[in-house]
Design a protein around this motif. Sequence first.
Motif, PDB file in Angstrom:
ATOM      1  N   LEU A  57       0.902  -1.383   0.072  1.00 12.81           N
ATOM      2  CA  LEU A  57       0.197  -0.036  -0.062  1.00 12.81           C
ATOM      3  C   LEU A  57       0.413   1.283  -0.310  1.00 12.81           C
ATOM      4  CD1 LEU A  57      -2.547   0.855   0.407  1.00 12.81           C
ATOM      5  CD2 LEU A  57      -2.580   1.686   2.564  1.00 12.81           C
ATOM      6  N   THR A  58       0.469   2.271  -0.689  1.00 10.15           N
ATOM      7  CA  THR A  58       0.867   3.528  -1.229  1.00 10.15           C
ATOM      8  C   THR A  58       0.884   4.614   0.395  1.00 10.15           C
ATOM      9  OG1 THR A  58       1.262   3.720  -3.360  1.00 10.15           O
ATOM     10  CG2 THR A  58       1.347   5.971  -1.964  1.00 10.15           C
ATOM     11  N   ILE A  59       1.645   4.671   1.430  1.00 12.88           N
ATOM     12  CA  ILE A  59       1.483   5.501   2.549  1.00 12.88           C
ATOM     13  C   ILE A  59       1.055   7.607   2.472  1.00 12.88           C
ATOM     14  CG2 ILE A  59       2.091   5.675   4.965  1.00 12.88           C
ATOM     15  CD1 ILE A  59       1.288   2.648   4.096  1.00 12.88           C
ATOM     16  N   GLY A  60      -0.147   7.305   3.130  1.00 13.85           N
ATOM     17  CA  GLY A  60       0.194   8.426   2.948  1.00 13.85           C
ATOM     18  C   GLY A  60      -1.350   9.859   3.054  1.00 13.85           C
ATOM     19  N   HIS A  61      -1.944  10.488   3.749  1.00 10.41           N
ATOM     20  CA  HIS A  61      -3.374  10.686   3.931  1.00 10.41           C
ATOM     21  C   HIS A  61      -4.025  12.183   4.248  1.00 10.41           C
ATOM     22  CE1 HIS A  61      -2.535   9.903   7.926  1.00 10.41           C
ATOM     23  NE2 HIS A  61      -3.117  10.427   8.104  1.00 10.41           N
ATOM     24  N   GLU A  62      -2.170  13.268   3.659  1.00  7.14           N
ATOM     25  CA  GLU A  62      -2.555  14.833   3.803  1.00  7.14           C
ATOM     26  C   GLU A  62      -1.733  14.609   1.810  1.00  7.14           C
ATOM     27  OE1 GLU A  62      -1.017  15.495   8.070  1.00  7.14           O
ATOM     28  OE2 GLU A  62      -0.250  13.411   6.843  1.00  7.14           O
ATOM     29  N   PRO A  63      -3.437  15.801   1.303  1.00  6.39           N
ATOM     30  CA  PRO A  63      -2.292  15.650   0.248  1.00  6.39           C
ATOM     31  C   PRO A  63      -2.791  17.428  -0.939  1.00  6.39           C
ATOM     32  CG  PRO A  63      -4.861  14.355  -0.263  1.00  6.39           C
ATOM     33  CD  PRO A  63      -4.607  14.716   0.716  1.00  6.39           C
ATOM     34  N   VAL A  64      -1.846  17.631  -1.103  1.00  3.80           N
ATOM     35  CA  VAL A  64      -2.388  18.951  -1.858  1.00  3.80           C
ATOM     36  C   VAL A  64      -1.305  18.536  -2.896  1.00  3.80           C
ATOM     37  CG1 VAL A  64      -1.234  21.673  -2.005  1.00  3.80           C
ATOM     38  CG2 VAL A  64      -1.576  19.946   0.100  1.00  3.80           C
ATOM     39  N   GLY A  65      -2.792  19.740  -4.339  1.00  6.17           N
ATOM     40  CA  GLY A  65      -2.038  19.129  -5.529  1.00  6.17           C
ATOM     41  C   GLY A  65      -2.631  19.620  -7.084  1.00  6.17           C
ATOM     42  N   LYS A  66      -2.468  19.327  -7.668  1.00  2.00           N
ATOM     43  CA  LYS A  66      -3.358  20.247  -9.072  1.00  2.00           C
ATOM     44  C   LYS A  66      -4.380  18.796  -9.794  1.00  2.00           C
ATOM     45  CE  LYS A  66      -0.433  23.844  -9.819  1.00  2.00           C
ATOM     46  NZ  LYS A  66       1.132  24.634 -10.886  1.00  2.00           N
ATOM     47  N   ILE A  67      -5.331  18.958  -9.877  1.00  2.00           N
ATOM     48  CA  ILE A  67      -6.421  18.514 -10.925  1.00  2.00           C
ATOM     49  C   ILE A  67      -5.478  17.814 -11.796  1.00  2.00           C
ATOM     50  CG2 ILE A  67      -7.780  17.929 -11.727  1.00  2.00           C
ATOM     51  CD1 ILE A  67      -9.707  19.662  -9.471  1.00  2.00           C
ATOM     52  N   ILE A  68      -5.281  16.342 -12.226  1.00  2.00           N
ATOM     53  CA  ILE A  68      -5.042  16.083 -13.616  1.00  2.00           C
ATOM     54  C   ILE A  68      -5.693  15.908 -14.771  1.00  2.00           C
ATOM     55  CG2 ILE A  68      -3.267  15.031 -15.078  1.00  2.00           C
ATOM     56  CD1 ILE A  68      -1.895  16.853 -13.307  1.00  2.00           C
ATOM     57  N   GLU A  69      -6.348  14.836 -13.840  1.00  5.85           N
ATOM     58  CA  GLU A  69      -7.607  14.216 -14.800  1.00  5.85           C
ATOM     59  C   GLU A  69      -8.904  14.526 -13.889  1.00  5.85           C
ATOM     60  OE1 GLU A  69      -7.976   9.735 -17.440  1.00  5.85           O
ATOM     61  OE2 GLU A  69      -6.246  10.347 -16.439  1.00  5.85           O
ATOM     62  N   LEU A  70     -10.043  14.055 -14.014  1.00 11.34           N
ATOM     63  CA  LEU A  70     -11.334  14.094 -14.050  1.00 11.34           C
ATOM     64  C   LEU A  70     -12.514  13.055 -14.836  1.00 11.34           C
ATOM     65  CD1 LEU A  70     -12.207  18.221 -14.161  1.00 11.34           C
ATOM     66  CD2 LEU A  70     -11.513  16.171 -11.632  1.00 11.34           C
ATOM     67  N   GLY A  71     -12.610  12.429 -13.973  1.00  9.30           N
ATOM     68  CA  GLY A  71     -13.748  11.399 -14.048  1.00  9.30           C
ATOM     69  C   GLY A  71     -14.635  11.926 -14.862  1.00  9.30           C
ATOM     70  N   GLU A  72     -15.935  11.035 -15.606  1.00  9.89           N
ATOM     71  CA  GLU A  72     -16.731  11.960 -17.114  1.00  9.89           C
ATOM     72  C   GLU A  72     -18.012  12.205 -15.603  1.00  9.89           C
ATOM     73  OE1 GLU A  72     -18.865   7.161 -18.043  1.00  9.89           O
ATOM     74  OE2 GLU A  72     -17.161   8.771 -19.377  1.00  9.89           O
TER      75      GLU A  72
END
Length: 351
Positions: A57-72
Amino acid sequence: MNMMKAAIFTQPGKIILDEKPIPKVGPGDALIKVTMTTICGTDVHILKGEYPVKPGLTIGHEPVGKIIELGEAVSGYEVGQRVIAGAITPCGQCFSCLDGHHSQCGGEAMGGWRFGNTIDGCQAEYLLVPNAQANLSLIPDDLSDEQVLMCPDIMSTGFGGAESANIKIGDTVAVFAQGPIGLCATAGASLRGATKIIVVDGISERLAVSKKLGAHHTINFNDEDPVKAIMRLTQGRGVDVAIEALGTQQTFESCLNVLKPAGTLSSLGVYSGKLTMPLESIAAGLGDHKIITTLCPGGKERMRRLMSVIASGRIDLKPMVTHRFKLDDIEAAYDLFANQRDGVMKIAITP
């Protein structure tokens, strides 16, 4: 196949940096490029094997970021927008969510905590956000990544402890432990209107930060017995609310011992092993005490409100970020954080 770097739990005592495929986006998902994240005390519980997750499992639960792709099926957002998502990602549609208990999404204890628990987390170059419509919150242009870094978990949890305890104007509050969550609980108690906030820790630098966030009295447990000190400061009355922010038997018991009759213990710590409750500390169950636990409130409206507090300037959590590492050096960052060296409080991780 497009690959990304990620911090992966392999076995108790070992989190390594390795490669994984970049996640594929489903209809209700969003893919964000992580621009900043951090390590939480809960991640250390995972590292030590005190909280079980599946290897790989990839660890971590505090994200800040930029949208790269959106579901329809996701609307109202655009690729390139800066966002945060809470550590808790409620669906917004199940009976728990509709009953107002978003953290318990799906009707299972801690069901809303998915990142780094039941699905891949954000200590990686990219993160797949489920139920994006309910969980993506836009970052105001005038706030930096570092300013909002505490919102997804630490700030929401600490404030949640103050809110769950129903702190009222004029209350006396004790907060045991002034790590990141305890400091946010101190700030939350101040914003809720507590007029005597007493904090306990063994690190003088953390006690100094707590004064800036609203503490009125600081107690270093290396110098004096905190229970006796708190009872002295309250003229033997005890406190209206005691907040436990470490997750140990000793601090839990100390919170009980400083409560007034009919007081509230607000528990934020993650406990490992058996937790016991001495009869004398709760008047054999006849003291009208309340014990309440809180799992970090999530969802986009919660995140919006927390960022609004930051934007108002009423509190400044930037001093909590004491160290900065690149994702490439996350194993060294874990070693520093897990062993609490060099005055570390929070580490900003940038891919």
